[in-house]
Enzyme design. Structure first.
Site, PDB file in Angstrom:
ATOM      1  CB  ILE A 254      -0.922   0.018   1.231  1.00 17.24           C
ATOM      2  CG1 ILE A 254      -1.818  -1.215   1.221  1.00 17.24           C
ATOM      3  CG2 ILE A 254      -1.751   1.307   1.258  1.00 17.24           C
ATOM      4  CD1 ILE A 254      -2.564  -1.445   2.502  1.00 17.24           C
ATOM      5  N   PRO A 255       1.156   1.822  -1.166  1.00 18.42           N
ATOM      6  CG  PRO A 255       0.991   2.641  -3.345  1.00 18.42           C
ATOM      7  CD  PRO A 255       0.422   1.600  -2.410  1.00 18.42           C
ATOM      8  CB  CYS A 256       1.526   5.105   2.881  1.00 21.91           C
ATOM      9  SG  CYS A 256       2.937   4.265   3.608  1.00 21.91           S
ATOM     10  CG  HIS A 257       6.155   5.599  -1.221  1.00 19.64           C
ATOM     11  ND1 HIS A 257       5.712   4.292  -1.122  1.00 19.64           N
ATOM     12  CD2 HIS A 257       6.480   5.798  -2.523  1.00 19.64           C
ATOM     13  CE1 HIS A 257       5.788   3.721  -2.318  1.00 19.64           C
ATOM     14  NE2 HIS A 257       6.254   4.620  -3.185  1.00 19.64           N
TER      15      HIS A 257
END
Length: 152
Positions: free
Chosen positions: A112-115
């Protein structure tokens, strides 16, 4: 099937991955590594290859909770792109603060690419170190250029 764990390098960090098949239950960043294997797609991604992690899933995306809806929306942000906390909030019908809380509690960064979620006025936060977010965004920016180059 038993949960497997291992780590791979991402710059000065080690990415610890806890997984079972194509489902990741936890990812964390550490200054030290652990023995064991890591899914190939995650190893390639951490090595800087422009990889789509769409074939790997997070336990956090399951169900119909406010956070799982946010996580699924964040998962839709393309490699090398970003979206603001407000944009994600509007997409799922919540507030930017709730999106920020979900990102802070994300058990599976990278999957989950929260960046890729940034503040309207800057980069936003990232635990355990904002330098990881900067590294990931720069890595994807370079990788996106490779993806967009026309073939000869």
């Amino acid at each position: 099937m038993e949960t497997m764990s291992g780590s791979c390098r991402l710059g000065l960090w080690h990415v610890h991955v806890y997984w079972n098949g194509d489902i990741v239950s936890r990812i964390r960043f550490s200054r030290t590594g652990i023995e064991g294997s890591v899914p190939l797609l995650i190893r390639q991604y951490c090595a800087g290859k422009p990889i789509d992690l769409g074939g790997i899933f997070s336990v956090a995306m399951q169900g119909e909770t406010p956070y799982s809806r946010i996580y699924r929306a964040v998962r839709e942000i393309p490699y090398g792109k970003t979206a603001t906390y407000g944009e994600i909030a509007r997409h799922v019908g919540t507030s930017p603060r709730v999106v920020g809380q979900a990102m802070a509690r994300n058990p599976t960064p990278l999957v989950i690419p929260c960046h890729r979620v940034v503040a309207a006025t800057g980069i936003g936060g990232f635990s355990p170190d904002i330098g990881i977010k900067e590294l990931l965004l720069e890595m994807e920016k370079k990788g996106r250029k490779v993806l967009l180059k026309p073939s000869p």
